[in-house]
Scaffold this motif. Structure first.
Motif, PDB file in Angstrom:
ATOM      1  N   ARG A   1       0.579   3.952  -9.766  1.00  0.00           N
ATOM      2  CA  ARG A   1      -0.714   4.383 -10.308  1.00  0.00           C
ATOM      3  C   ARG A   1      -0.470   5.167 -11.590  1.00  0.00           C
ATOM      4  NH1 ARG A   1      -1.820   1.182  -7.130  1.00  0.00           N
ATOM      5  NH2 ARG A   1      -3.230   1.275  -5.349  1.00  0.00           N
TER       6      ARG A   1
ATOM      7  N   ARG B   1      -2.539 -12.037   1.005  1.00  0.00           N
ATOM      8  CA  ARG B   1      -3.732 -11.552   1.690  1.00  0.00           C
ATOM      9  C   ARG B   1      -4.903 -12.528   1.632  1.00  0.00           C
ATOM     10  NH1 ARG B   1      -3.997  -7.579  -2.633  1.00  0.00           N
ATOM     11  NH2 ARG B   1      -5.776  -8.019  -3.961  1.00  0.00           N
TER      12      ARG B   1
ATOM     13  N   GLU C   1      -7.758  -5.979   6.985  1.00  0.00           N
ATOM     14  CA  GLU C   1      -8.909  -5.089   6.795  1.00  0.00           C
ATOM     15  C   GLU C   1      -9.725  -4.894   8.064  1.00  0.00           C
ATOM     16  OE1 GLU C   1     -11.060  -6.820   3.532  1.00  0.00           O
ATOM     17  OE2 GLU C   1      -9.588  -6.158   2.046  1.00  0.00           O
TER      18      GLU C   1
HETATM   19  P1  C2E Z   1       1.220  -6.296  -4.081  1.00  0.00           P
HETATM   20  O1  C2E Z   1       2.630  -5.876  -4.152  1.00  0.00           O
HETATM   21  O2  C2E Z   1       0.930  -7.588  -3.436  1.00  0.00           O
HETATM   22  O3  C2E Z   1       0.460  -5.085  -3.382  1.00  0.00           O
HETATM   23  C1  C2E Z   1      -0.655  -5.231  -2.537  1.00  0.00           C
HETATM   24  C2  C2E Z   1      -1.942  -4.874  -3.231  1.00  0.00           C
HETATM   25  O4  C2E Z   1      -3.026  -5.017  -2.314  1.00  0.00           O
HETATM   26  C3  C2E Z   1      -2.026  -3.446  -3.718  1.00  0.00           C
HETATM   27  O5  C2E Z   1      -2.825  -3.414  -4.889  1.00  0.00           O
HETATM   28  C4  C2E Z   1      -2.745  -2.747  -2.585  1.00  0.00           C
HETATM   29  O6  C2E Z   1      -3.391  -1.558  -2.987  1.00  0.00           O
HETATM   30  C5  C2E Z   1      -3.737  -3.807  -2.201  1.00  0.00           C
HETATM   31  N1  C2E Z   1      -4.163  -3.682  -0.815  1.00  0.00           N
HETATM   32  C6  C2E Z   1      -3.563  -3.036   0.205  1.00  0.00           C
HETATM   33  N2  C2E Z   1      -4.252  -3.175   1.353  1.00  0.00           N
HETATM   34  C7  C2E Z   1      -5.313  -3.945   1.069  1.00  0.00           C
HETATM   35  C8  C2E Z   1      -6.396  -4.444   1.867  1.00  0.00           C
HETATM   36  O7  C2E Z   1      -6.500  -4.233   3.066  1.00  0.00           O
HETATM   37  N3  C2E Z   1      -7.311  -5.211   1.210  1.00  0.00           N
HETATM   38  C9  C2E Z   1      -7.217  -5.490  -0.113  1.00  0.00           C
HETATM   39  N4  C2E Z   1      -8.160  -6.246  -0.675  1.00  0.00           N
HETATM   40  N5  C2E Z   1      -6.200  -5.039  -0.887  1.00  0.00           N
HETATM   41  C10 C2E Z   1      -5.266  -4.273  -0.294  1.00  0.00           C
HETATM   42  P2  C2E Z   1      -2.393  -2.539  -6.151  1.00  0.00           P
HETATM   43  O8  C2E Z   1      -1.844  -1.226  -5.683  1.00  0.00           O
HETATM   44  O9  C2E Z   1      -3.539  -2.528  -7.103  1.00  0.00           O
HETATM   45  O10 C2E Z   1      -1.214  -3.372  -6.767  1.00  0.00           O
HETATM   46  C11 C2E Z   1      -1.431  -4.665  -7.279  1.00  0.00           C
HETATM   47  C12 C2E Z   1      -0.130  -5.343  -7.622  1.00  0.00           C
HETATM   48  O11 C2E Z   1       0.522  -4.669  -8.692  1.00  0.00           O
HETATM   49  C13 C2E Z   1       0.889  -5.343  -6.491  1.00  0.00           C
HETATM   50  O12 C2E Z   1       0.579  -6.372  -5.555  1.00  0.00           O
HETATM   51  C14 C2E Z   1       2.167  -5.583  -7.250  1.00  0.00           C
HETATM   52  O13 C2E Z   1       2.314  -6.960  -7.518  1.00  0.00           O
HETATM   53  C15 C2E Z   1       1.907  -4.855  -8.551  1.00  0.00           C
HETATM   54  N6  C2E Z   1       2.596  -3.550  -8.524  1.00  0.00           N
HETATM   55  C16 C2E Z   1       2.234  -2.403  -7.907  1.00  0.00           C
HETATM   56  N7  C2E Z   1       3.147  -1.437  -8.108  1.00  0.00           N
HETATM   57  C17 C2E Z   1       4.136  -2.000  -8.846  1.00  0.00           C
HETATM   58  C18 C2E Z   1       5.376  -1.507  -9.378  1.00  0.00           C
HETATM   59  O14 C2E Z   1       5.807  -0.360  -9.165  1.00  0.00           O
HETATM   60  N8  C2E Z   1       6.116  -2.400 -10.112  1.00  0.00           N
HETATM   61  C19 C2E Z   1       5.706  -3.673 -10.335  1.00  0.00           C
HETATM   62  N9  C2E Z   1       6.481  -4.487 -11.076  1.00  0.00           N
HETATM   63  N10 C2E Z   1       4.552  -4.164  -9.845  1.00  0.00           N
HETATM   64  C20 C2E Z   1       3.782  -3.328  -9.113  1.00  0.00           C
END
Ligand code: C2E
Ligand code: MG
Ligand code: MG
Ligand code: MG
Length: 278
Positions: free
Chosen positions: A62, A199, A235
């Protein structure tokens, strides 16, 4: 230049392009400043066994921007990747996640997302081993989540980097499984410990027989290969019930907890221990 386009279109196109380029440069500069200024932060979302035990947390980046508030990675990761800033940013994520996880109780793991760009530029192996060394986190408590963008290359270099991680005891998870291309081939080529079913399949489970059939087939395949099968984006209790019967072994989603700041890890552990075997 698009000579065939009408004059108005042509001018508009140029203006649009340059403003988008400018916006990207602005974002890049802001990100650079944000990283240096300590505005980046990791949130953590619990991952649970089917028995309801928290096994670890996924680190999710974040940006706490003073003007915009909390910014999700979807808004800035692409710019960080295009600009190369993902290298220092990714190194910060690895170091921070390992350092923060080192103070968690028991054998809880931390899962860190990696970008494909980190496998191309820089020395990812050195970055990971240095993060482990500085933090004192045992390698067995670190998991690395790669996407199909990494798998897509599946070059000898990527495979050997992953093998070296596993030799240290670090585990490898394939994220967002089922969203890309020819996914099944990667399962043979890549050294993996875990598959995270995207998901979108979990979302449709309750209404869609085909989503359930796909989850069941992937889980059977993965389990046969000895892999942990994670379902993300859980969810609802109805989805969890379906997943139980489909062979998944690990779950994560807002049903249990959304990603929360690092200071709330103890609270998440407390709250979820009461809900064991939900
Ligand atoms: P991801 O690794 O597939 O992470 C899962 C995403 O789904 C996360 O979004 C999380 O907040 C969200 N999520 C978790 N539980 C639920 C749920 O029950 N329902 C729904 N609809 N969503 C849920 P977030 O945090 O916005 O991250 C999005 C993507 O950004 C991540 O997908 C990952 O690909 C990338 N990302 C996040 N942190 C990092 C990082 O430190 N480095 C890199 N390279 N990519 C990152
Ligand atoms: Mg992930
Ligand atoms: Mg994912
Ligand atoms: Mg994703």
């Amino acid at each position: 230049e698009a000579k065939g386009a009408g004059r108005g279109t042509h001018r508009f196109f140029d203006w649009d392009m340059s403003s988008r380029l400018q916006a990207r440069r602005d974002m890049e500069a802001e990100l650079r400043r944000a990283l240096a200024g300590g505005e980046m932060e990791l949130f953590y979302q619990p991952q649970l066994s089917m028995a309801g035990q928290v096994t670890g947390f996924e680190a999710l980046l974040r940006w706490r921007d003073p003007r915009r508030g909390l910014v999700a990675p979807g808004e800035f990761i692409a710019v960080a990747e295009e600009s190369g800033l993902i290298l220092p940013l990714g190194e910060w994520v690895l170091r921070t996640a390992c350092a923060e996880a080192a103070s968690w109780p028991g054998g809880l793991h931390v899962a860190v997302n990696l970008s494909a760009v980190q496998f191309r530029g820089g020395d990812l192996h050195a970055v990971v081993t240095e993060a482990l060394r500085l933090s004192g986190l045992p390698a067995g408590r670190l998991q690395l989540e790669i996407t199909e963008a990494v798998a897509l290359e599946a070059s000898d270099q990527v495979v050997s980097t992953l093998q070296r991680f596993r030799a240290l005891g670090v585990r490898i998870a394939l994220d967002d499984f089922g969203t890309g291309y020819s996914s099944i081939a990667y399962l043979r080529k890549l050294p993996l410990d875990k598959i995270k079913i995207d998901r979108s399949f979990v979302r449709d489970l309750a209404e869609s027989e085909s989503a359930a059939a796909i989850v069941r087939a992937i889980s059977t395949l993965g389990t046969t290969l000895g892999l942990t099968m994670n379902a993300e984006g859980v969810e609802s209790a109805a989805q969890l019930e379906r997943l139980r019967g489909l062979g998944c072994t690990e779950v994560q989603g807002v049903l249990f907890s959304p990603p929360r700041p690092r200071g709330e890890v103890p609270a998440m552990l407390r709250e979820l221990s009461g809900a064991a075997a939900a």
